[in-house]
Design a protein around this motif. Sequence first.
Motif, PDB file in Angstrom:
ATOM      1  N   ASP A 292       0.752  -1.146   0.130  1.00 17.57           N
ATOM      2  CA  ASP A 292      -0.141   0.141   0.137  1.00 17.57           C
ATOM      3  C   ASP A 292       0.942   1.166   0.047  1.00 17.57           C
ATOM      4  O   ASP A 292       1.848   1.277   0.641  1.00 17.57           O
ATOM      5  CB  ASP A 292      -0.809  -0.076   1.167  1.00 17.57           C
ATOM      6  CG  ASP A 292      -1.774  -1.078   1.306  1.00 17.57           C
ATOM      7  OD1 ASP A 292      -2.396  -1.315   0.195  1.00 17.57           O
ATOM      8  OD2 ASP A 292      -2.097  -1.657   2.156  1.00 17.57           O
ATOM      9  N   GLY A 293       0.459   2.325  -0.551  1.00 23.16           N
ATOM     10  CA  GLY A 293       1.164   3.570  -0.522  1.00 23.16           C
ATOM     11  C   GLY A 293       1.713   4.208  -2.006  1.00 23.16           C
ATOM     12  O   GLY A 293       1.135   3.536  -2.807  1.00 23.16           O
ATOM     13  N   ALA A 294       2.257   5.205  -1.991  1.00 28.16           N
ATOM     14  CA  ALA A 294       2.722   5.849  -3.224  1.00 28.16           C
ATOM     15  C   ALA A 294       3.413   4.920  -4.365  1.00 28.16           C
ATOM     16  O   ALA A 294       3.670   5.377  -5.345  1.00 28.16           O
ATOM     17  CB  ALA A 294       3.430   7.010  -2.864  1.00 28.16           C
ATOM     18  N   VAL A 295       4.258   3.932  -3.901  1.00 22.44           N
ATOM     19  CA  VAL A 295       4.736   3.156  -4.662  1.00 22.44           C
ATOM     20  C   VAL A 295       4.018   2.466  -6.016  1.00 22.44           C
ATOM     21  O   VAL A 295       4.328   2.139  -6.759  1.00 22.44           O
ATOM     22  CB  VAL A 295       5.373   1.965  -3.916  1.00 22.44           C
ATOM     23  CG1 VAL A 295       4.319   0.658  -3.424  1.00 22.44           C
ATOM     24  CG2 VAL A 295       6.481   1.209  -5.045  1.00 22.44           C
ATOM     25  N   ILE A 296       2.556   2.601  -5.600  1.00 25.34           N
ATOM     26  CA  ILE A 296       1.620   2.261  -6.828  1.00 25.34           C
ATOM     27  C   ILE A 296       1.755   2.944  -7.994  1.00 25.34           C
ATOM     28  O   ILE A 296       1.698   2.590  -9.193  1.00 25.34           O
ATOM     29  CB  ILE A 296       0.098   2.052  -6.350  1.00 25.34           C
ATOM     30  CG1 ILE A 296      -0.938   1.455  -7.346  1.00 25.34           C
ATOM     31  CG2 ILE A 296      -0.075   3.507  -5.793  1.00 25.34           C
ATOM     32  CD1 ILE A 296      -0.558   0.137  -7.467  1.00 25.34           C
ATOM     33  N   ARG A 297       2.153   4.230  -7.910  1.00 25.91           N
ATOM     34  CA  ARG A 297       2.285   5.014  -9.147  1.00 25.91           C
ATOM     35  C   ARG A 297       3.419   4.544 -10.115  1.00 25.91           C
ATOM     36  O   ARG A 297       3.527   4.339 -11.052  1.00 25.91           O
ATOM     37  CB  ARG A 297       2.627   6.418  -8.603  1.00 25.91           C
ATOM     38  CG  ARG A 297       2.919   7.547  -9.662  1.00 25.91           C
ATOM     39  CD  ARG A 297       3.130   8.877  -9.151  1.00 25.91           C
ATOM     40  NE  ARG A 297       3.714   9.760 -10.362  1.00 25.91           N
ATOM     41  CZ  ARG A 297       3.771  11.090 -10.141  1.00 25.91           C
ATOM     42  NH1 ARG A 297       3.280  11.780  -8.951  1.00 25.91           N
ATOM     43  NH2 ARG A 297       3.893  11.794 -11.159  1.00 25.91           N
ATOM     44  N   THR A 298       4.565   4.153  -9.256  1.00 23.78           N
ATOM     45  CA  THR A 298       5.498   3.458  -9.983  1.00 23.78           C
ATOM     46  C   THR A 298       5.123   2.367 -10.860  1.00 23.78           C
ATOM     47  O   THR A 298       5.720   2.021 -12.036  1.00 23.78           O
ATOM     48  CB  THR A 298       6.740   3.251  -9.156  1.00 23.78           C
ATOM     49  OG1 THR A 298       7.160   4.728  -8.593  1.00 23.78           O
ATOM     50  CG2 THR A 298       8.190   2.750  -9.859  1.00 23.78           C
ATOM     51  N   ALA A 299       4.523   1.340 -10.094  1.00 24.92           N
ATOM     52  CA  ALA A 299       4.022   0.168 -10.645  1.00 24.92           C
ATOM     53  C   ALA A 299       3.296   0.518 -11.856  1.00 24.92           C
ATOM     54  O   ALA A 299       3.147  -0.186 -12.814  1.00 24.92           O
ATOM     55  CB  ALA A 299       3.732  -0.602  -9.481  1.00 24.92           C
ATOM     56  N   ILE A 300       2.281   1.338 -11.729  1.00 23.23           N
ATOM     57  CA  ILE A 300       1.384   1.606 -12.835  1.00 23.23           C
ATOM     58  C   ILE A 300       2.251   2.146 -14.052  1.00 23.23           C
ATOM     59  O   ILE A 300       2.074   1.712 -15.262  1.00 23.23           O
ATOM     60  CB  ILE A 300       0.161   2.448 -12.405  1.00 23.23           C
ATOM     61  CG1 ILE A 300      -0.733   2.061 -11.379  1.00 23.23           C
ATOM     62  CG2 ILE A 300      -0.765   2.835 -13.635  1.00 23.23           C
ATOM     63  CD1 ILE A 300      -1.716   2.708 -10.605  1.00 23.23           C
ATOM     64  N   ALA A 301       3.144   3.094 -13.807  1.00 22.19           N
ATOM     65  CA  ALA A 301       3.777   3.453 -15.080  1.00 22.19           C
ATOM     66  C   ALA A 301       4.486   2.507 -15.563  1.00 22.19           C
ATOM     67  O   ALA A 301       4.911   2.507 -16.945  1.00 22.19           O
ATOM     68  CB  ALA A 301       4.597   4.564 -14.284  1.00 22.19           C
ATOM     69  N   GLU A 302       5.450   1.678 -15.025  1.00 27.74           N
ATOM     70  CA  GLU A 302       6.057   0.793 -15.654  1.00 27.74           C
ATOM     71  C   GLU A 302       5.330  -0.381 -16.361  1.00 27.74           C
ATOM     72  O   GLU A 302       5.652  -0.695 -17.379  1.00 27.74           O
ATOM     73  CB  GLU A 302       6.824  -0.170 -14.457  1.00 27.74           C
ATOM     74  CG  GLU A 302       8.083   0.768 -13.801  1.00 27.74           C
ATOM     75  CD  GLU A 302       8.782  -0.043 -12.505  1.00 27.74           C
ATOM     76  OE1 GLU A 302       7.989  -1.262 -12.248  1.00 27.74           O
ATOM     77  OE2 GLU A 302       9.531   0.358 -12.051  1.00 27.74           O
TER      78      GLU A 302
END
Length: 416
Positions: free
Chosen positions: A44-54
């Motif tokens: 959970d948290g802001a790392v989701i942004r990086t995962a979606i971008a990749e």
Amino acid sequence: MNVELVNTGTELLLGDTINTNAAWIGQRLAALGVQVARQTIVPDGAVIRTAIAEAAQRADVVLVSGGLGPTNDDLTRESTAALLNLDMELDAGVMQHLEAYFAKRGKPVSAATQRQAMVPRGASVLPNAFGTAPGLYFPAELSAALGWNAHIFLLPGPPRELKPMVESEVETRLRQWLPDGASRRVLYLKVTGVGESDIVEAVEKQLEAIPGLDLGYCIRNGDVDVRLAGPQAAVDAAADVVRGALGDCIVSEDRRIIEEVVVQLLAERGQWLSTAESCTGGTIANRITDVSGASRVFGHGWVTYANEAKHQHLGVPMELIETHGAVSEEVARAMAEGALKNSGADHALSVTGIAGPTGGTPEKPVGTVWIALASKGAETWAIKRFSPGSRDRFKLLTSQAALDLLRRRLLGIGVR
């Protein structure tokens, strides 16, 4: 079509929650002829942004599950909006849904919950009939400014909310995007009573000779799923091979498990089942009653673990137990016939065995079990099985064999 899954939830990484969503989505998309290329799990948290971008840089479709709730670590919605440079605005339709949802429960919409009504501009709301958090769909053109061409779906994490949304919203769009003639059929033949190596020996050489066929096996809960994928003609030819070699061992071709098949067969015939279990401790009854509609076909179940219980509740003569032992064909037959008589059912299954790890003898080692089936107007069947291993595994395989015995009687295909 390249599809990737991004799953968010710290509990998934800790092992507190099993990621059943990914398995289910993979199966649903495979049935459409679409294979998931990659799965990613992030906390959970802001790392989701990086995962979606990749994922969006590689994929045509990105399915994101989780992180749409009201808590401060549910950031999937906000992270996606920031990634795509989209402003957030209150959606009146979602707000009305939230107000109606909580009004039924006598509660107001809290400020935290109201976050779920904030929708990124340009995204489409995917209605959630089973919860508060709506899903969101971002058309591919919203990511074009970043040089991507990915359709992005944000889905709730709870399976009871995610599954209807995938079926009604995601799959509908995927079908529209698939090019004509690109459909790929996937068929699962669920086989029971035959080990994976025996299945391979019986069919694999013939199946490997079929052009375009993608073949796979998956062992699960006492079954082996034979997965046939490819063009329609290849799958049809392969299915004929498997049916020819293993026909009476095929439980279903639509992924139904054996208890679902048995409940349906009993319901179609207007018949009732009772159970008398010793070593399985109620596992058969539990599997039957896990099926919706079981109340139409199941009325009685006994767990007669002690010899005295077998005698008192099922009428098994004590001298029979003393002469042959509790784990014997004679006692299994008496248990089934006693359950049939006392319940008034049409069929009665019984099991008596040694689950272990103690209690075995050279004559009756751990893993030995007798299974019997008594039915109105028919001879009583009794079979012996040997399933050494853990107690859980023993219970699973014994209950599987018992249910298959009943399936065979209901279909008139005899004991294997």
